[in-house]
Design a protein around this motif. Structure first.
Motif, PDB file in Angstrom:
ATOM      1  N   LEU A 185       6.184   3.385  -5.154  1.00 54.91           N
ATOM      2  CA  LEU A 185       5.875   1.958  -5.166  1.00 54.91           C
ATOM      3  C   LEU A 185       6.774   1.279  -6.188  1.00 54.91           C
ATOM      4  O   LEU A 185       6.818   1.675  -7.364  1.00 54.91           O
ATOM      5  CB  LEU A 185       4.406   1.734  -5.546  1.00 54.91           C
ATOM      6  N   ALA A 187      -0.909   4.643  -6.348  1.00 53.97           N
ATOM      7  CA  ALA A 187      -0.067   4.359  -5.186  1.00 53.97           C
ATOM      8  C   ALA A 187      -0.197   5.494  -4.173  1.00 53.97           C
ATOM      9  O   ALA A 187      -0.080   6.671  -4.534  1.00 53.97           O
ATOM     10  CB  ALA A 187       1.388   4.195  -5.612  1.00 53.97           C
ATOM     11  N   LYS A 210       4.422   8.351  -5.406  1.00 51.36           N
ATOM     12  CA  LYS A 210       3.180   8.429  -4.644  1.00 51.36           C
ATOM     13  C   LYS A 210       2.155   9.284  -5.389  1.00 51.36           C
ATOM     14  O   LYS A 210       2.496  10.322  -5.973  1.00 51.36           O
ATOM     15  CB  LYS A 210       3.472   9.031  -3.270  1.00 51.36           C
ATOM     16  N   TYR A 270       6.227  -0.619  -1.031  1.00 56.41           N
ATOM     17  CA  TYR A 270       5.933   0.801  -0.848  1.00 56.41           C
ATOM     18  C   TYR A 270       7.015   1.360   0.062  1.00 56.41           C
ATOM     19  O   TYR A 270       7.217   0.861   1.186  1.00 56.41           O
ATOM     20  CB  TYR A 270       4.551   0.968  -0.234  1.00 56.41           C
TER      21      TYR A 270
END
Length: 598
Positions: free
Chosen positions: A121, A104, A138, A78
């Motif tokens: 991610l 994510a 994200k 991440y």
């Protein structure tokens, strides 16, 4: 049932994903390298006491190592392109029935990333079909199962998958712009509103985020507006440049190019390098001091390299001696030697000593290295092929912005196969000593024989071989148009070099007349200057009337009509006359040197 072979394959895959060698993993686990090797080849299993350490080192649960599933997440990062969190172990917990599904985001992962950069991610996973990579921004949904096929690592150069400009709240894709900029093969670029226009309603910070794939997997990098991202030398990865300007550019270096009275690319580069360090000289003096003004070389299979000043005689050595400079040459360096040579080049540039080198851009001609960017990641230069690039990109705004950064210099495309670094200047010989040295080179180079396996001829032999090639009527009758055109082009290039050399010889001899005090020597030198002025005029007049190969190609005219047998015969007659004048020049040079009675 635990399969030692499958466990070994999984350990080896996870180790490589982590970028660890067997030795490095063994050190972390306090075991021998041989033990790791035995695990990976399926000859044994890790001891029970070692499993917790192995799990931590590979970021995978003990179950996922000992009981490999058909779908396993090898790596999950991440990141915002600057900071990153390894969430591999956490993401693997979302794999159920060989299927991964998660959104994510900061709410999902146990830790969060601060800041307003766009986050994403990066995932590398394995299925029975192979190892793949993918990514999601994200708050996007990631779904992977055993049938999913993502990006496959490989290739010598990186592949940009995603490019965004803006921030977490407002951003836009700039992938097409990046594809456009890749066309120019830039070594670096700056995140700016000129290259990547900001959204009109965005008043916050802007960042450039790039996601790319290379032979080692999937990666992300970002930089703030005004910062730079650069390619590695092999263009396989991206790095952020230090915000500080780690560069050195020597400005005010003139352009190079054929047709500007400096048609010997080595001497032209040498002249610019000397001028950059404040040594007063001229191109004609460099040609004279070095002896390159006397050069004549020819390759029997008709190659452009015949015009290279140093192809049969190293005129750079007497040139450096004449200017009192200690020179260091580096020829055809092996890859492992280049790092040390580049450091020496950067040091020379910082001291204002510009190296000259061959094959910097486009084709093997000499140029001068004028500076560097990003601590030497990018070298800048002047070459004899710059004009065509400047003309082609004159209206390109991105190119013009890059020129502001590079101070009007183009970057070096190739590692040169010959480099001459010009060191400190010591005591100079007198101008008269340099004249005598030049005349001795004239006598030596015109009568020299080819050495070793060299296919080049020099001096009188070169003029003879060249003439024979011009008069080989059978070859021209049988040649295909492509071969005929190439020989026309080589001939034009070699005539340009010969005319330029003898023009320089005439100018150098005329300039040297005040140096000689002995009446007999002065008379001989004066006559010699006249001989070369006559020779230069004959060659220049003939060269100007030769068909220009570029024009012939552009108009589509037949090379056979542009270069006839009669024209070749006239050129052969001219080369015979040049040889006769050269022999008269030999006699006069010997008189000046006091070698013979005249």
């Amino acid at each position: 049932m635990v399969s030692s072979e499958k466990v070994g394959q999984r350990i080896a895959t996870l180790r490589r994903t982590k970028g660890l060698s067997q030795e490095q993993l063994a050190q972390q686990l306090h075991v021998s390298t041989q033990a790791v090797s035995k695990w990976e080849t399926g000859k044994s299993l890790p001891e029970t006491a070692t499993l917790p350490l192995l799990s931590a080192a590979l970021s995978h649960s003990i179950d996922s190592i000992l009981l490999p599933q058909e779908l396993v997440v090898l790596s999950a990062i991440y990141t915002d392109g600057r900071q990153e969190l390894d969430v591999t172990h956490f993401v693997n917990q979302f794999v159920t029935s060989n299927r991964l599904s998660l959104i994510a985001g900061d709410q999902v992962f146990p830790q969060s990333l601060a800041g307003d950069r766009l986050k994403l991610l990066l995932v590398t996973y394995e299925t029975p079909a192979g190892i793949y990579s993918t990514y999601v921004l994200k708050d996007q949904l990631l779904v992977i199962d055993v049938h999913s096929t993502g990006y496959v690592s490989g290739g010598n150069e990186l592949q940009i998958l995603e490019a965004n400009y803006g921030n977490e709240q407002a951003n836009r894709s700039v992938l097409q712009k990046m594809k456009h900029y890749e066309h120019f093969r830039w070594n670096s670029f700056t995140a700016s509103h000129e290259l990547f226009p900001s959204l009109i309603d965005n008043e916050d910070n802007d960042y450039l985020l790039l996601v790319y794939l290379n032979g080692h997997g999937i990666h992300a990098i970002s930089c703030a507006e005004g910062e730079q991202i650069h390619y590695s030398p092999d263009r396989a990865s991206l790095c952020q440049s230090d915000p500080a300007d780690r560069q050195c550019i020597v400005e005010g270096i003139s352009r190079l190019g054929f047709g500007r009275g400096m048609d010997c690319s080595w001497a032209g580069a040498m002249t610019l390098s000397l001028a950059a360090r404040g040594i007063e000289t001229t191109y004609e003096r460099v040609m004279g001091y070095s002896g390159a003004c006397w050069r004549a070389a020819f390759e029997p299979v008709w190659d452009y390299s015949s015009a290279d000043a140093l192809v049969v005689y190293d005129y750079s050595v007497p040139a450096c001696t004449a200017y009192g400079i200690h020179a260091i040459q580096a020829n055809r360096l092996e890859p492992q030697q280049r790092a040390a040579e580049k450091l020496a080049i950067l040091e020379d540039i910082r001291a204002g000593r510009l190296p000259i080198a061959i094959n910097l851009r486009v084709a093997p001609e000499w140029g001068v290295i004028t500076g560097y960017l990003e601590d030497g990641l990018t070298l800048l230069c002047r070459s004899y092929f710059d004009d065509e690039t400047f003309e082609a990109l004159e209206a390109d705004s991105e190119f013009q912005m890059y020129m502001e950064v590079s101070k009007g210099f183009l970057h070096v495309d190739h590692w040169p196969y010959k480099i001459i670094r010009l060191g400190e200047q010591t005591m100079l010989p007198s101008a008269l000593d340099n004249l005598y040295a030049s005349l001795r080179i004239k006598l030596d180079s015109m009568h020299m024989e080819s050495e070793g396996n060299s296919c080049y001829t020099a001096g009188y032999k070169a003029l003879e071989v060249w003439s024979e090639g011009l008069l080989d009527h059978q070859w021209y009758a049988a040649a295909e148009d492509e071969a005929y055109s190439r020989r026309l082009s080589v001939n034009h290039f070699c005539m340009m070099a010969l005319a330029d050399a003898r023009r320089s010889a005439a100018a150098y001899l005329q300039e040297s007349l005040p140096l000689v005090q002995d009446p007999r020597e002065l008379t001989a030198l004066s006559e010699m200057a006249g001989v070369y002025a006559e020779m230069a005029a004959l060659l220049e007049d003939f060269y100007k009337n030769l068909a220009d190969p570029a024009v012939v190609r552009k108009t589509g005219a037949s090379p056979r009509l542009s270069w006839t047998a009669r024209q070749r015969e006239k050129q052969a007659e001219l080369l015979t006359l040049v040889a006769s004048l050269e022999r008269r020049g030999d006699t006069l040079a010997e008189t000046v040197l006091g070698i013979t009675e005249d």
